[in-house]
Design an enzyme around this catalytic site. Structure first.
Site, short mmCIF file in Angstrom:
data_model
loop_
_atom_site.label_atom_id
_atom_site.label_comp_id
_atom_site.label_asym_id
_atom_site.label_seq_id
_atom_site.Cartn_x
_atom_site.Cartn_y
_atom_site.Cartn_z
N VAL A 54 0.82 -1.21 0.00
CA VAL A 54 0.00 0.00 0.00
C VAL A 54 0.86 1.27 0.00
O VAL A 54 0.68 2.15 -0.83
CB VAL A 54 -0.96 -0.01 1.22
CG1 VAL A 54 -1.61 1.36 1.42
CG2 VAL A 54 -2.03 -1.07 1.01
N GLU A 56 -7.61 2.29 2.33
CA GLU A 56 -7.18 2.04 0.96
C GLU A 56 -7.95 0.85 0.38
O GLU A 56 -8.07 -0.18 1.04
CB GLU A 56 -5.66 1.77 0.94
CG GLU A 56 -5.10 1.50 -0.43
CD GLU A 56 -5.49 2.58 -1.44
OE1 GLU A 56 -5.22 3.76 -1.20
OE2 GLU A 56 -6.08 2.22 -2.48
N PHE A 57 -8.43 1.00 -0.84
CA PHE A 57 -9.23 -0.08 -1.45
C PHE A 57 -8.53 -0.75 -2.63
O PHE A 57 -9.14 -1.54 -3.33
CB PHE A 57 -10.59 0.48 -1.91
CG PHE A 57 -11.44 0.97 -0.77
CD1 PHE A 57 -12.16 0.08 0.01
CD2 PHE A 57 -11.49 2.32 -0.45
CE1 PHE A 57 -12.94 0.52 1.08
CE2 PHE A 57 -12.26 2.77 0.62
CZ PHE A 57 -12.98 1.87 1.38
N LEU A 58 -7.24 -0.45 -2.84
CA LEU A 58 -6.56 -1.05 -4.00
C LEU A 58 -6.50 -2.56 -3.85
O LEU A 58 -6.55 -3.09 -2.74
CB LEU A 58 -5.15 -0.48 -4.15
CG LEU A 58 -4.10 -0.74 -3.06
CD1 LEU A 58 -3.52 -2.14 -3.12
CD2 LEU A 58 -2.98 0.27 -3.17
N LYS A 59 -6.43 -3.24 -5.00
CA LYS A 59 -6.24 -4.69 -4.94
C LYS A 59 -4.89 -5.04 -5.55
O LYS A 59 -4.50 -4.48 -6.58
CB LYS A 59 -7.37 -5.46 -5.62
CG LYS A 59 -7.71 -5.02 -7.03
CD LYS A 59 -8.92 -5.78 -7.55
CE LYS A 59 -9.32 -5.32 -8.94
NZ LYS A 59 -9.50 -3.89 -9.15
N GLU A 60 -4.19 -5.95 -4.88
CA GLU A 60 -2.88 -6.37 -5.39
C GLU A 60 -3.07 -6.98 -6.77
O GLU A 60 -4.08 -7.61 -7.05
CB GLU A 60 -2.25 -7.39 -4.44
CG GLU A 60 -1.72 -6.73 -3.19
CD GLU A 60 -1.21 -7.73 -2.16
OE1 GLU A 60 -0.82 -8.84 -2.53
OE2 GLU A 60 -1.21 -7.37 -0.96
N LYS A 112 -14.18 0.25 5.48
CA LYS A 112 -13.16 -0.64 4.89
C LYS A 112 -13.42 -2.10 5.28
O LYS A 112 -13.40 -3.01 4.44
CB LYS A 112 -11.77 -0.19 5.36
CG LYS A 112 -10.64 -1.11 4.99
CD LYS A 112 -10.43 -1.22 3.49
CE LYS A 112 -9.46 -2.33 3.16
NZ LYS A 112 -9.26 -2.51 1.73
N CYS A 172 -5.34 -9.53 3.34
CA CYS A 172 -6.45 -8.68 3.80
C CYS A 172 -7.69 -9.45 4.23
O CYS A 172 -8.09 -9.36 5.39
CB CYS A 172 -6.81 -7.68 2.70
SG CYS A 172 -5.49 -6.47 2.44
#
Ligand code: NAD
Length: 433
Positions: free
Chosen positions: A11, A149-153, A205, A261
């Protein structure tokens, strides 16, 4: 804007690179000196598509810098992000020790007003704990905000640069205006910044991740029912997903959710609920179904071979918890490897990105191969654990020649059972007759 980011993991590094790419002056700090040395040389310690180019370009322009000196990073910054880990404690709650340590070090380093922003996934009430930790160590004025944070790997840069929404929890005007100004360029065509109080942002989240995990466990439960009924879950999935109220995403049955996560966040929000005298009954089931599902493929392999599993060789294609990453934290592959090794199976494996972390964890107990075909040579069965693109359309004739017997366990339903049988394979999928 002058920005500091504490934590250069999946992140923090993406956020630092992303903010610098929009012209901000960003200093990323980490307590891991080895990681910072590599980053200073332009080496990216994780696998995330496109991140190397972004980091290198901004390093070269001098907009992105790396340091182990928190004071150097924080001094003069208007916005200081906390992007450190929040792993599961033994009781399932989120371990906040890294967040609080980061907050204290920020307090010691403040040289003037800044907004300190929790980007880590943290339980409701953490913003207040961060405020107290900073206040213990500084006399400077500061604000605290929550910005999960909502990003996805695997697609982190796209998610970060073009977010579906930016959630900001804060209760003071200066912090709100500063963060809105920072994020405006990311949402230029349509302002998708949502403001709320910090506690709501913190829970948003967990609620989001818990809901996504619920969809996965729901489909895995359905898949197991499909197997008993002789129904193909892939038909059911497509038929359901076309309903716009349901939508097609996150309906793929498989070998259970993993990663850094979902497992920890599901446990953490259940723990939060228990602390306030409640229970999240649906999530208790989501977690149980997932634990069962992680054993499912190894069980299928054991059932196929009956008592004669010892001495067999099984080849695994895919080890990362999902494609596009080298992350193996809580990957279902780990449960499967453990149970195969416990049964006396020789494990061959290949993954396009995650062999380093698997090698570090298992040493020579797992035989890793640079080529997925070489991994299959002489194996009694092949199991697909991660749906990397390159596994979707392999040379099946070559695969059949390499395997000792044409037997596949498709943990991600990437192949067509009818076609596989026509090609002469014995095929097991998830939720398919
Ligand atoms: P990570 O483990 O990859 O990175 C954390 C980094 O923080 C490490 O490099 C560590 O050395 C560093 N660190 C620890 N203590 C520090 C301190 N006091 N000062 C400076 N650096 C410190 O973690 P991650 O995957 O990037 O996750 C970070 C947070 O973001 C977690 O709360 C996670 O739940 C959340 N999150 C992760 C993702 C994801 O896809 N990985 C997505 C959304 C949110």
């Amino acid at each position: 804007m002058r920005i500091a980011v504490l934590g250069t993991g999946y992140v923090g590094l993406v956020a630092g690179a992303g903010f610098s790419d929009f012209g901000n002056d960003v200093v990323c700090a980490d307590v891991d000196a080895g990681k910072i040395e590599r980053l200073k040389r332009g080496e990216i310690p994780i696998y995330e598509p496109g991140l190397d180019r972004l980091v290198l370009a901004n390093l070269k322009e001098g907009r992105l810098r790396f340091t182990t000196d928190i004071a150097e990073a924080v001094a003069g910054a208007e916005v200081v992000f906390i992007a450190v880990g929040t792993p599961s404690a033994a009781d399932g709650s989120a371990d906040l020790s890294y967040v609080i340590a980061a907050a204290e070090s920020i307090g010691r380093a403040l040289t003037g007003w800044a907004v300190i922003v929790d980007k880590s996934t943290v339980p409701v009430g953490t913003a207040e704990k961060v405020r107290a930790a900073v206040a213990r160590t500084t006399t400077q004025p500061f604000s605290v905000a929550s910005n999960p944070e909502f990003l996805k790997e695997g697609d982190a840069l796209n998610d970060f640069m073009k977010p579906d929404r930016v959630v900001i929890g804060c209760d003071d005007e200066r912090a709100r205006e500063t963060l809105h100004a920072l994020y405006k360029p990311f949402v230029r065509t349509n302002d998708r910044v949502i403001f709320m109080d910090a506690r709501s942002a913190e829970l948003t989240k967990y609620a989001s991740n818990a809901f996504l995990a619920t969809r996965i466990s729901f489909m895995n439960d359905m898949a197991n029912l499909c197997e008993r009924l002789g129904v193909d879950v892939e038909h059911v999935r497509r038929g359901m997903g076309m309903d716009p109220r349901i939508g097609p995403k996150f309906l793929f049955p498989g070998i259970g959710y993993g990663g850094s996560c979902f497992p920890k966040d599901v446990k953490a929000v259940m723990s939060t609920a228990r602390e306030v005298g409640g229970e999240l009954e649906i999530l208790e089931a989501v977690h149980r179904v997932n634990e069962r599902q992680k054993r499912r493929l190894a069980d299928k392999i054991a059932t196929h071979f009956g008592s004669s599993l010892r001495g067999r060789t099984v080849c695994l294609w895919g080890l990362a918890f999902k494609p596009g990453t080298d992350d193996i934290r809580e990957a279902p592959a780990l449960s499967i490897i453990d149970s195969l090794l416990a049964e006396g199976v020789t494990v061959h494996a290949h993954d396009p990105a995650a062999m380093g972390p698997i090698g570090a964890l298992y040493g020579d107990r797992v035989r890793l191969f640079d080529s997925n075909y070489e991994a299959a040579r002489g194996a009694d069965a092949l199991a697909i654990l991660t749906e990397w693109h390159e596994f979707r359309r392999p040379n099946f004739e070559r695969l059949k020649e390499l395997l000792r017997q044409p037997l596949v366990f498709d943990g991600r339903n990437i192949w067509d059972p009818v076609e596989m049988r026509a090609l002469g394979f014995t095929y097991y999928g998830i939720g398919r007759p």
